[in-house]
Design a protein around this motif. Structure first.
Motif, mmCIF file in Angstrom:
data_model
loop_
_atom_site.group_PDB
_atom_site.id
_atom_site.type_symbol
_atom_site.label_atom_id
_atom_site.label_comp_id
_atom_site.label_asym_id
_atom_site.label_seq_id
_atom_site.Cartn_x
_atom_site.Cartn_y
_atom_site.Cartn_z
ATOM 1 N N THR A 23 0.876 -1.165 0.000
ATOM 2 C CA THR A 23 0.000 0.000 0.000
ATOM 3 C C THR A 23 0.912 1.212 0.000
ATOM 4 O OG1 THR A 23 -1.670 -1.214 1.263
ATOM 5 C CG2 THR A 23 -1.856 1.188 1.228
ATOM 6 N N GLU A 24 1.074 1.855 -1.145
ATOM 7 C CA GLU A 24 2.085 2.915 -1.271
ATOM 8 C C GLU A 24 1.763 3.810 -2.451
ATOM 9 O OE1 GLU A 24 5.900 1.588 -2.633
ATOM 10 O OE2 GLU A 24 5.020 0.275 -4.135
ATOM 11 N N PRO A 25 2.258 5.082 -2.401
ATOM 12 C CA PRO A 25 2.048 5.973 -3.547
ATOM 13 C C PRO A 25 2.733 5.447 -4.807
ATOM 14 C CG PRO A 25 2.788 7.200 -1.611
ATOM 15 C CD PRO A 25 2.954 5.745 -1.291
ATOM 16 N N HIS A 26 2.049 5.607 -5.929
ATOM 17 C CA HIS A 26 2.579 5.252 -7.257
ATOM 18 C C HIS A 26 2.436 6.472 -8.152
ATOM 19 C CE1 HIS A 26 2.570 0.966 -6.210
ATOM 20 N NE2 HIS A 26 3.193 0.738 -7.335
ATOM 21 N N ASN A 27 3.444 7.399 -8.054
ATOM 22 C CA ASN A 27 3.306 8.664 -8.772
ATOM 23 C C ASN A 27 1.922 9.242 -8.398
ATOM 24 O OD1 ASN A 27 3.374 10.767 -10.766
ATOM 25 N ND2 ASN A 27 4.740 9.544 -12.040
ATOM 26 N N LEU A 63 -3.039 0.816 -4.296
ATOM 27 C CA LEU A 63 -3.083 -0.648 -4.336
ATOM 28 C C LEU A 63 -2.592 -1.222 -5.671
ATOM 29 C CD1 LEU A 63 -6.387 -1.655 -2.461
ATOM 30 C CD2 LEU A 63 -4.023 -1.731 -1.649
ATOM 31 N N THR A 64 -1.895 -0.418 -6.453
ATOM 32 C CA THR A 64 -1.438 -0.878 -7.770
ATOM 33 C C THR A 64 -0.747 -2.244 -7.709
ATOM 34 O OG1 THR A 64 -1.234 1.339 -8.679
ATOM 35 C CG2 THR A 64 0.171 -0.345 -9.668
ATOM 36 N N ASP A 65 0.176 -2.420 -6.774
ATOM 37 C CA ASP A 65 0.920 -3.685 -6.731
ATOM 38 C C ASP A 65 0.018 -4.874 -6.396
ATOM 39 O OD1 ASP A 65 3.089 -2.144 -7.293
ATOM 40 O OD2 ASP A 65 3.984 -2.265 -5.297
ATOM 41 N N CYS A 66 -1.094 -4.596 -5.686
ATOM 42 C CA CYS A 66 -2.057 -5.670 -5.383
ATOM 43 C C CYS A 66 -2.892 -6.008 -6.610
ATOM 44 C CB CYS A 66 -2.977 -5.238 -4.241
ATOM 45 S SG CYS A 66 -2.117 -5.028 -2.683
ATOM 46 N N ASN A 115 4.743 -11.956 -6.536
ATOM 47 C CA ASN A 115 5.059 -10.692 -5.882
ATOM 48 C C ASN A 115 4.992 -9.532 -6.870
ATOM 49 O OD1 ASN A 115 6.102 -8.823 -3.930
ATOM 50 N ND2 ASN A 115 8.083 -8.991 -4.961
ATOM 51 N N GLY A 116 4.355 -8.434 -6.422
ATOM 52 C CA GLY A 116 4.233 -7.269 -7.281
ATOM 53 C C GLY A 116 4.944 -6.038 -6.762
ATOM 54 N N HIS A 117 5.705 -6.170 -5.672
ATOM 55 C CA HIS A 117 6.329 -4.996 -5.039
ATOM 56 C C HIS A 117 7.826 -5.215 -4.898
ATOM 57 C CE1 HIS A 117 6.951 -1.636 -2.391
ATOM 58 N NE2 HIS A 117 7.345 -2.411 -1.404
ATOM 59 N N ASP A 138 10.817 1.522 -13.235
ATOM 60 C CA ASP A 138 11.252 1.048 -11.926
ATOM 61 C C ASP A 138 10.084 1.087 -10.948
ATOM 62 O OD1 ASP A 138 12.350 0.881 -9.291
ATOM 63 O OD2 ASP A 138 14.300 1.532 -10.051
ATOM 64 N N HIS A 139 9.277 2.150 -11.028
ATOM 65 C CA HIS A 139 8.139 2.293 -10.115
ATOM 66 C C HIS A 139 7.133 3.260 -10.723
ATOM 67 C CE1 HIS A 139 5.957 2.366 -6.350
ATOM 68 N NE2 HIS A 139 6.015 3.667 -6.339
ATOM 69 N N ALA A 140 5.947 2.743 -11.047
ATOM 70 C CA ALA A 140 4.847 3.557 -11.583
ATOM 71 C C ALA A 140 5.168 4.163 -12.950
ATOM 72 C CB ALA A 140 4.440 4.661 -10.592
ATOM 73 N N LEU A 169 5.706 0.352 -17.608
ATOM 74 C CA LEU A 169 5.261 -1.032 -17.458
ATOM 75 C C LEU A 169 4.015 -1.116 -16.554
ATOM 76 C CD1 LEU A 169 7.596 -4.066 -16.568
ATOM 77 C CD2 LEU A 169 5.331 -3.814 -15.599
ATOM 78 N N GLU A 170 4.153 -0.643 -15.331
ATOM 79 C CA GLU A 170 3.025 -0.758 -14.397
ATOM 80 C C GLU A 170 1.798 0.004 -14.896
ATOM 81 O OE1 GLU A 170 4.185 -1.682 -9.945
ATOM 82 O OE2 GLU A 170 4.739 0.361 -10.466
ATOM 83 N N THR A 171 2.035 1.189 -15.466
ATOM 84 C CA THR A 171 0.898 1.990 -15.944
ATOM 85 C C THR A 171 0.189 1.280 -17.096
ATOM 86 O OG1 THR A 171 2.072 4.001 -15.274
ATOM 87 C CG2 THR A 171 0.234 4.263 -16.813
HETATM 88 ZN ZN ZN Z 1 4.259 -0.883 -8.045
#
Ligand code: ZN
Length: 251
Positions: free
Chosen positions: A30-34, A40-43, A117-119, A160-162, A165-167
């Motif tokens: 549970t963390e900011p993603h930009n 909850l993006t990683d979930c 794992n997503g984080h 690397d983060h947000a 790829l993730e977007t």
């Molecule tokens: Zn993420």
């Protein structure tokens, strides 16, 4: 989606009569993603990739696996965990959660668990070694879903983060949760010390120092189609992993 839902119902709405060979545990944070992706993006991503992989494993190998609810408790870097509602979870807490899940599954006669794992901050290897001592007949396999297929060939800019790829993958699975109009550019400010940049030594990156918007990686070229292509490759590899670990001798 509706066809996927039908297949899912066929696989999962029959726990009373059917035998399951394995379980999948998506694990996020549970963390900011930009500013443009949800906390909850990683979930969402680890769960949705896990569901795709379980469906493929059923279609290709006729093995039945249950996708468990994603765990939203991740290990956080300094500079990120100070931000409102970012939840840092200690090693001991994560290990206690995993131990209780393994104990439940083991009691129910399920002895294979795949952690998807997503984080990036999560690390399960040492707790898996401990659980191999306590549950020698129980097998835990861990995969970082975002790292098992190279980004090159799928995306224009490294994530690397947000980032892209993730977007892109969240735009594929849950477009209503992405608002690119508010995204920062995800510029990365690396360590000044070369030996930390090149990996000679490791420290957790202070997120407030390495990013201005909590993102690392430019999300602006993200598209749902890029995400769809990527998770197709990822879920195929995961399905192959599930099938071979469930069906074949490991050694
Ligand atoms: Zn993420």
């Amino acid at each position: 989606m509706s066809q996927q839902f039908d297949i899912l119902k066929a696989i999962y709405n029959d726990t009373k009569d059917e035998k399951y060979q394995y379980a999948i545990l998506p694990w996020g944070a549970t963390e900011p993603h930009n500013y443009h992706l949800p906390y909850l993006t990683d979930c969402y991503l680890s769960h949705d990739v896990a569901v795709d992989a379980a469906i493929r494993a059923y279609e290709q190998g006729r093995i039945k696996g249950m996708v468990l609810p994603p765990i939203p408790l991740g290990s956080q870097n300094p500079g990120q965990r100070e931000l409102p509602f970012c939840l840092h979870t200690r090693y001991e807490t994560q290990k206690a959660i995993l131990t209780d899940i393994v104990a439940s599954l083991d009691y129910q006669g399920i002895s294979k668990l795949f952690i998807v794992n997503g984080h990036g901050g999560n690390s399960f290897k040492n707790m898996i070694r401990d659980l191999a001592v306590d549950y020698p007949h129980f097998l835990i396999v861990v995969s970082d879903w975002f790292a098992i297929v190279p980004q090159i060939g799928f995306f224009d800019e490294k994530d690397d983060h947000a980032g892209e790829l993730e977007t892109s993958v969240l735009m594929h699975y849950r477009p209503e949760l992405v608002d690119l109009s508010v995204a920062g550019n995800g510029v990365y400010f690396p360590f000044r010390i070369q030996a930390l940049r090149d990996g000679t030594g490791w420290i957790p990156r202070n997120w407030a120092k390495v990013s201005q918007d909590t993102g690392i990686g430019n999300p602006l070229k993200s598209t749902a189609e890029k995400g769809r292509r990527y998770v197709e490759a990822v879920s195929n590899k995961l399905a192959d992993l599930f099938i071979s670990v469930v069906e074949d001798e490991i050694y």
